[in-house]
Design an enzyme around this catalytic site. Structure first.
Site, PDB file in Angstrom:
ATOM      1  N   LYS A   1      -8.000  -1.303   3.441  1.00  0.00           N
ATOM      2  CA  LYS A   1      -7.492  -0.198   3.535  1.00  0.00           C
ATOM      3  C   LYS A   1      -7.529   0.338   4.969  1.00  0.00           C
ATOM      4  O   LYS A   1      -6.283   0.835   5.462  1.00  0.00           O
ATOM      5  CB  LYS A   1      -8.122   0.807   2.562  1.00  0.00           C
ATOM      6  CG  LYS A   1      -7.514   2.303   2.489  1.00  0.00           C
ATOM      7  CD  LYS A   1      -6.329   2.019   1.789  1.00  0.00           C
ATOM      8  CE  LYS A   1      -6.550   2.052   0.392  1.00  0.00           C
ATOM      9  NZ  LYS A   1      -5.294   2.405  -0.589  1.00  0.00           N
TER      10      LYS A   1
ATOM     11  N   ASP B   1       0.843  -1.383   0.128  1.00  0.00           N
ATOM     12  CA  ASP B   1       0.071  -0.057   0.008  1.00  0.00           C
ATOM     13  C   ASP B   1       0.755   1.459  -0.157  1.00  0.00           C
ATOM     14  O   ASP B   1       1.532   1.602   1.183  1.00  0.00           O
ATOM     15  CB  ASP B   1      -0.792   0.060   1.172  1.00  0.00           C
ATOM     16  CG  ASP B   1      -2.156   0.903   1.068  1.00  0.00           C
ATOM     17  OD1 ASP B   1      -2.825   1.166   2.048  1.00  0.00           O
ATOM     18  OD2 ASP B   1      -2.284   1.422  -0.224  1.00  0.00           O
TER      19      ASP B   1
ATOM     20  N   LYS C   1      -8.242  14.002  -3.314  1.00  0.00           N
ATOM     21  CA  LYS C   1      -8.910  13.816  -1.784  1.00  0.00           C
ATOM     22  C   LYS C   1      -8.744  14.665  -0.785  1.00  0.00           C
ATOM     23  O   LYS C   1      -7.689  15.383  -0.694  1.00  0.00           O
ATOM     24  CB  LYS C   1      -7.926  12.326  -1.395  1.00  0.00           C
ATOM     25  CG  LYS C   1      -8.483  12.003  -0.006  1.00  0.00           C
ATOM     26  CD  LYS C   1      -7.312  10.894   0.392  1.00  0.00           C
ATOM     27  CE  LYS C   1      -5.867  11.543   0.628  1.00  0.00           C
ATOM     28  NZ  LYS C   1      -4.874  10.614   0.424  1.00  0.00           N
TER      29      LYS C   1
ATOM     30  N   LYS D   1       2.493   1.871   3.321  1.00  0.00           N
ATOM     31  CA  LYS D   1       1.741   2.220   4.590  1.00  0.00           C
ATOM     32  C   LYS D   1       2.141   0.982   5.599  1.00  0.00           C
ATOM     33  O   LYS D   1       2.088   1.026   6.624  1.00  0.00           O
ATOM     34  CB  LYS D   1       0.411   2.235   4.535  1.00  0.00           C
ATOM     35  CG  LYS D   1      -0.232   3.685   3.746  1.00  0.00           C
ATOM     36  CD  LYS D   1      -1.709   3.607   3.873  1.00  0.00           C
ATOM     37  CE  LYS D   1      -2.492   4.348   3.049  1.00  0.00           C
ATOM     38  NZ  LYS D   1      -2.411   4.008   1.744  1.00  0.00           N
TER      39      LYS D   1
END
Ligand SMILES: NC(=O)c1ccc[n+]([C@@H]2O[C@H](COP(=O)([O-])OP(=O)(O)OC[C@H]3O[C@@H](n4cnc5c(N)ncnc54)[C@H](O)[C@@H]3O)[C@@H](O)[C@H]2O)c1
Ligand SMILES: O=P([O-])([O-])O[C@@H]1[C@@H](O)[C@H](O)[C@@H](O)[C@H](O)[C@@H]1O
Length: 545
Positions: free
Chosen positions: A383, A334, A424, A501
């Site tokens: 996520k 990620d 975003k 991540k």
């Protein structure tokens, strides 16, 4: 150009680099520095260094006191100086990230400038730690002031302008149409690269509907037959890699997953718990084997490093074991692009400042196709996991602030709001206890143009992974010290953690999420490969005189 053609960008490389790493295609690069040390030797083909790794071994004695013992381990490192011709094959090439990174590399290679409302803008690699940041080489022998060099120049790395880009997508749109669908780049920039992008067509891919949101079905018109795992799928992907490599006379290919987030796969004994069982499960068409795991297995068997830019558990235990057996690098998970990157820096700052963080509220909404896919609960859950675990190591390392098992409240919310597209909106609140019953509240409103933040990470992941394939080591202390059998780093590339991540680490090793530590590891491992000490901020030369 032939269908499924990809621009052989290396032949178009006219854009000068910053002078240190000349054109690649197999030529050794010109370095901006050499190390003057009896422990470092240079030949045309390699850099050899003898590096003393200094650590502190800690024991606890009978009365509970720690005993700290300095330890030294001497390693030999060997770096292949020949900069190869590299292909980057993206799974999900037609997505927002895939189309944006492709356009960005073309724009940089051609040195493009385009008009915007704020005036002309020129191509750059901002947001890439390798291409956009520097590291301290040392201090000037006369002035004692820091000398900093571009990060890219510490080792003979590939230049992104020379990457040959290709890949797969379940959507048949060519990259120009995909770029339009993504709605990320300025029309004036798109106009410059449209012709080249239109000639790039993703290869068909595998599609197992249960693994991504049902709302993705309408774009799935570019498929390899079969709706569940099979060895035919593995062999087809392997052949795609081989054909791409041959068509562009590449020395190696790095594959990255920048396709949709999948749901987690159940870890099932006898199915994906070992390499043997995973291969058997694929051959039997087991429905719990995801497309991303099939890609990972194909890459591992083909010897092409595979990086997972999404949060799902692509690397089931069987895939990790397979990578260890074959010595093929894998990395993930990620991309860490905006909200989480900020979080891993801010949490590190607060906790290492002795401020007791007690709650983190992380909300964001976005309107791109990633957000659309994440509007499905199973894909969001993947996520949510990767965005939530990023604070664990920093909390556990501070027993002054936190009792065993104690940690801040932490919530992650993602909403799909089409109107904002790729831009975003991340809203975070950090709430902490401070001195004598006080509180500190930090609220952040962070507008992240997601694909423009993720694309440089895709580049960094390729550059660092490729560099790692040219670094070998052996321990002086081992019996093999006299033999020439250098080894590669462990197949699970935890050195990639700065870009990710939820860093994948070799089994049994700790996960480090603190952003400064991750950058320090990347910097200092590369410095060690040319015999340089870790970056030290002690600057005793400025204190002891
Ligand atoms: N800032 C960021 O953009 C960011 C950060 C972290 C992680 N990610 C992850 O990166 C991935 C891509 O993000 P994006 O914004 O480009 O999404 P996107 O939806 O625009 O692109 C994904 C692409 O993958 C394709 N695809 C889906 N399944 C596939 C398959 N089995 N084989 C080949 N192609 C397939 C889709 O058709 C689509 O074109 C997502 O999983 C996202 O969660 C993105
Ligand atoms: O990297 P980051 O900004 O923390 O996280 C992002 C999320 O906030 C976003 O909702 C998601 O769509 C992106 O894929 C990315 O994962």
């Amino acid at each position: 150009m032939a269908p499924h053609a990809e621009a052989d960008v290396a032949s178009l490389n006219g854009n000068g680099h910053h002078g240190s790493n000349g054109v690649s295609n197999g030529s050794s690069s010109r370095e901006v520095f050499t190390v003057n040390s009896p422990n470092v030797t240079y030949t045309d083909l390699e850099i050899r260094s003898k590096y003393t790794y200094r650590t502190t071994s800690v024991n606890r004695n009978a009365d509970g006191k720690y005993v700290a013992t300095p330890r030294e381990t001497v390693y030999d490192f060997k770096v292949d100086r020949k900069v190869p011709k590299v292909g980057a094959m993206l799974v999900g090439w037609g997505g927002n990230n895939g189309s944006t990174v492709t356009a960005g590399i073309i724009a940089n290679r051609r040195g493009l400038t385009w008009e915007t409302r704020e005036g002309p803008r020129s191509a750059n690699y901002y947001g890439s730690v390798i291409m956009g940041s520097t590291m301290k080489l040392g201090t000037d022998s006369k002035t004692l002031m820091d000398v900093n060099i571009p990060f890219h120049d510490v080792l003979p790395m590939v230049h992104p302008n020379d990457l040959v880009i290709g890949g797969w997508d379940i959507s048949s749109l060519n990259l120009a149409a995909a770029m339009d669908r993504a709605a990320v780049l300025e029309p004036t920039l798109k106009a410059h690269v449209r012709k080249e992008m239109a000639e790039m067509v993703p290869m068909p891919s595998i599609y197992y509907p249960d693994f991504i949101a049902a709302n993705q079905e309408d774009r799935a018109d570019n498929l390899i037959p079969g709706s569940k795992a099979s060895m035919e799928h593995v062999e087809r992907i392997r052949k795609d890699i081989r054909d791409f490599k041959a068509a562009h006379s590449l020395d190696k290919v790095i594959v990255q997953w920048t396709a949709n987030t999948e749901r987690y796969a159940d870890i099932l004994p006898g199915v994906n718990d070992t390499a043997e069982n995973l291969l058997k499960a694929i051959a039997e068409g087991h429905e719990e084997v995801s497309p991303s795991t099939v890609f990972a297995v194909a890459c591992i068997l083909e010897g092409s490093p595979f990086i997972n830019g999404s949060p799902q558990n692509t690397f089931v235990p069987g895939a990790i074991e397979l990578s260890e057996q074959h010595g093929t690098f894998i990395g993930g998970d990620d991309f860490k692009s905006g909200q989480t990157k900020m979080k891993s820096a801010l949490v590190d700052f607060l906790i290492s400042a002795g401020i007791k963080l007690t709650s983190i509220a992380s909300y964001n909404h976005l309107g791109n196709n990633d957000g659309k896919n994440l509007s499905s609960q199973k894909q969001f859950r993947s996520k949510e996991i990767s965005k939530s675990n990023v604070v664990d190591d920093m909390v556990e390392a501070n027993s002054v602030l936190y009792a065993p098992g104690e940690h801040p409240d932490h919530t992650v919310v993602i909403k799909y709001m089409p109107a904002v597209g790729d831009n975003k909106r991340a809203l975070d609140e950090y709430y902490a206890e401070i001195f004598m019953g006080g509180h500190q509240t930090i609220s952040i409103f962070n507008v992240c143009e997601d694909s423009l933040l993720a694309s440089p990470l895709i580049i960094d992941l390729v550059l660092v992974t490729e560099m790692m394939t040219r670094i070998k080591w052996k321990a002086q202390s081992s019996a093999e010290a006299t033999k020439e059998d250098f080894k590669s780093f462990h197949s699970v590339l935890s050195i990639l953690s700065y870009m990710l991540k939820a860093p994948l680490t070799p089994p049994g090793t700790p996960v480090i999420n603190a952003l400064a530590k991750q950058r320090g590891a990347l910097t200092n491992i590369f410095r060690a490969c040319v015999g340089l000490e870790p970056e030290s901020d002690m600057t005793l030369e400025h204190k002891l005189f």
